[in-house]
Design a protein around this motif. Sequence first.
Motif, PDB file in Angstrom:
ATOM      1  N   THR A  72      -6.666  -1.348  -5.780  1.00 53.96           N
ATOM      2  CA  THR A  72      -7.422  -0.094  -5.888  1.00 53.96           C
ATOM      3  C   THR A  72      -6.445   1.054  -6.057  1.00 53.96           C
ATOM      4  O   THR A  72      -5.348   1.058  -5.499  1.00 53.96           O
ATOM      5  CB  THR A  72      -8.293   0.190  -4.641  1.00 53.96           C
ATOM      6  OG1 THR A  72      -7.434   0.226  -3.498  1.00 53.96           O
ATOM      7  CG2 THR A  72      -9.367  -0.860  -4.455  1.00 53.96           C
ATOM      8  N   GLY A  84      -8.881   4.826  -4.535  1.00 57.56           N
ATOM      9  CA  GLY A  84     -10.175   4.349  -4.073  1.00 57.56           C
ATOM     10  C   GLY A  84     -11.062   3.732  -5.143  1.00 57.56           C
ATOM     11  O   GLY A  84     -12.212   3.405  -4.889  1.00 57.56           O
ATOM     12  N   ARG A  85     -10.538   3.586  -6.361  1.00 58.58           N
ATOM     13  CA  ARG A  85     -11.340   3.058  -7.464  1.00 58.58           C
ATOM     14  C   ARG A  85     -10.598   1.915  -8.137  1.00 58.58           C
ATOM     15  O   ARG A  85      -9.495   1.548  -7.734  1.00 58.58           O
ATOM     16  CB  ARG A  85     -11.571   4.175  -8.505  1.00 58.58           C
ATOM     17  CG  ARG A  85     -12.449   5.291  -8.011  1.00 58.58           C
ATOM     18  CD  ARG A  85     -12.418   6.466  -8.957  1.00 58.58           C
ATOM     19  NE  ARG A  85     -11.288   7.354  -8.669  1.00 58.58           N
ATOM     20  CZ  ARG A  85     -10.947   8.382  -9.438  1.00 58.58           C
ATOM     21  NH1 ARG A  85     -11.614   8.645 -10.544  1.00 58.58           N
ATOM     22  NH2 ARG A  85      -9.918   9.147  -9.112  1.00 58.58           N
ATOM     23  N   THR A  86     -11.196   1.386  -9.201  1.00 55.81           N
ATOM     24  CA  THR A  86     -10.467   0.416 -10.013  1.00 55.81           C
ATOM     25  C   THR A  86      -9.418   1.182 -10.814  1.00 55.81           C
ATOM     26  O   THR A  86      -9.586   2.374 -11.092  1.00 55.81           O
ATOM     27  CB  THR A  86     -11.389  -0.299 -11.012  1.00 55.81           C
ATOM     28  OG1 THR A  86     -11.863   0.664 -11.952  1.00 55.81           O
ATOM     29  CG2 THR A  86     -12.558  -0.971 -10.320  1.00 55.81           C
ATOM     30  N   ASP A 110     -10.792   3.090 -13.774  1.00 59.87           N
ATOM     31  CA  ASP A 110     -11.523   4.324 -13.469  1.00 59.87           C
ATOM     32  C   ASP A 110     -10.600   5.449 -13.017  1.00 59.87           C
ATOM     33  O   ASP A 110     -10.940   6.619 -13.129  1.00 59.87           O
ATOM     34  CB  ASP A 110     -12.566   4.063 -12.369  1.00 59.87           C
ATOM     35  CG  ASP A 110     -13.708   3.209 -12.880  1.00 59.87           C
ATOM     36  OD1 ASP A 110     -13.845   3.103 -14.120  1.00 59.87           O
ATOM     37  OD2 ASP A 110     -14.444   2.640 -12.053  1.00 59.87           O
ATOM     38  N   SER A 163      -6.641  -8.115  -5.607  1.00 59.52           N
ATOM     39  CA  SER A 163      -7.350  -6.885  -5.956  1.00 59.52           C
ATOM     40  C   SER A 163      -6.395  -5.705  -5.888  1.00 59.52           C
ATOM     41  O   SER A 163      -5.359  -5.754  -5.220  1.00 59.52           O
ATOM     42  CB  SER A 163      -8.529  -6.664  -5.009  1.00 59.52           C
ATOM     43  OG  SER A 163      -8.028  -6.402  -3.714  1.00 59.52           O
ATOM     44  N   THR A 169       0.847  -1.194   0.000  1.00 55.44           N
ATOM     45  CA  THR A 169       0.000   0.000   0.000  1.00 55.44           C
ATOM     46  C   THR A 169       0.873   1.231   0.000  1.00 55.44           C
ATOM     47  O   THR A 169       1.928   1.267   0.634  1.00 55.44           O
ATOM     48  CB  THR A 169      -0.928   0.065   1.235  1.00 55.44           C
ATOM     49  OG1 THR A 169      -0.111   0.036   2.397  1.00 55.44           O
ATOM     50  CG2 THR A 169      -1.915  -1.083   1.242  1.00 55.44           C
TER      51      THR A 169
END
Lengths: 263, 254
Positions: free
Chosen positions: B65, B68-70, B73, B63, B29
């Motif tokens: 992100t 905060g989105r894909t 996006d 996953s 992260t």
Amino acid sequence: MRRPFLNILLPLGTGLLMVACWYAVRHALSEDLKFLLPTPDEIWAALQANSESLSRATLNTSKGAVLGFVLAVVVSFGLALILSLSHLIRASLYPYLMILQMMPIIVIAPILVLWVGAGLNSVVIITFLICFFPLVVNTTQGLISTDRNLVELFRMYRATRWQETFWLRVPAALPYFFTGLRIAAVLAPIGALVGDYTAGSSAGDGGGLGFQAIIYSSQAKYSALFATAAVTCILGFVFAGAVNILSWLALSKWHDSYHRTDN
Amino acid sequence: MPVPPIVAFNHVVKRYGDGPVVIDGIDLTAAPGDFISLIGPSGCGKSTLLRLIAGLSPLTGGSLTVDGRTPEDAAAELAFVFQEPTLLPWLTVAHNIEVAQQLRGVSAADRATARRRAVELVRLHGRDSAYPRQLSGGQKMRVSLARALTLEPKILLLDEPFGALDEMTREHLNEELLDIREKQAWTAFFVTHSVAEAVFLSNRIIVMSANPGRIHREVRVDFPYPRTEATRLSRPYHDLVAEVSGLLRSVENT
Ligand SMILES: Nc1ncnc2c1ncn2[C@@H]1O[C@H](COP(=O)(O)OP(=O)(O)O)[C@@H](O)[C@H]1O
Ligand SMILES: [Mg+2]
């Protein structure tokens, strides 16, 4: 400063040498064979004597050459865009493009005369056929040779297909396009001349240089025949020169081909 | 309250088609403002990691992100700099800098404003009407960087951007990149082969191992910003370069 000087002096020197040889050969010929090789001054005289018919024929041939050439540029560009889309399209169309190029004009001409009539129409189509192949091959090659990194950049910034084509692939293909254009420019006047010779007509506008060549040879006006050849060469130079200027305008600022790297 | 991460990898696995697993079980992260260097043997999936963030290639597992989105996006929040300057040779410097914005439909007036600001940041004055062939390698890289900066991205992805430059130019650009970072707050993912560069620039260095690509170790770099030439001469800097070099050698030998 030495190079531009040599660039003028060298071809001038070769030219003078060739003219000297010309006169020498002519001088060596026996009297009854001299008609086979008119001297430059005789050709010049024939040019002036036939100026009216020659200039009309030149105008007509130029018209055919320009129209056929422009048509070839437009159509080849469109087709190249389609061909650049996928190698499957290229694979399915290339053999037929080759056939188009292989077809002898001598055989095509009478068919064209049958279809569209003798004269300008046929001349334009024959010029088109002759110019088309080098244009489409080079432009297609250019469109598919775009720098991979630049394509990647455009994809990363989510460029549309349109943007990728017209902002990237087309400008990147310009150097290739101009290679094709240079070849086509030299072929166009020859194409128009051959077209006129094989499918020309004196009806209406009086025909072009090819038609004039038939007339002069039937009248045994050999100096005028040489003059016709000279005019055709000049026409070729005009075409090549015009394309060189266009190429310079389009490429000189950014393309390496206009910048010597060796010292 | 903890800041939400700008990029979050969660057990990410990637293979291309039915090829081998390229990266495996990546957990990582990034907090806003992180400068993360990725270093590791060639083929360990560093570029792939950037491609995933950019949403250019789908994940095989796990996953991810971004903001905060894909990744798809969030594409508008990203800008890229590659090893090659990837300039369009038929466009002037000014047009090259604007091309990324142009692709995004930014108006001409806004483009010009952003371009002038970017030119200021990369210190490339008076070359607006030059063509790429008239520029040095370092100047081309500045144009490439300026083009990315015009987008004022939240995330900047740099794939070995200075790898082809000489040592001096590279060090200059490293310092300038940190200067720019003071003025434009992006999060950086920076792929490099140079340990010294990674230590100088980053607050976090991710050392990766290959076959499949995994995170071998994360090294924190706690020197305060702004970092300068003095940082390069300091003892802790040299110690850290030695430590990371050791780590890199250990993954390259396996
Ligand atoms: N588009 C792709 N298709 C298939 N395989 C790929 C593709 N891109 C990279 N790879 C493979 O994935 C692995 C990692 O590549 P990459 O991410 O470029 O590594 P790095 O940047 O660390 O050198 C390599 O084995 C490479 O061959
Ligand atoms: Mg890579």
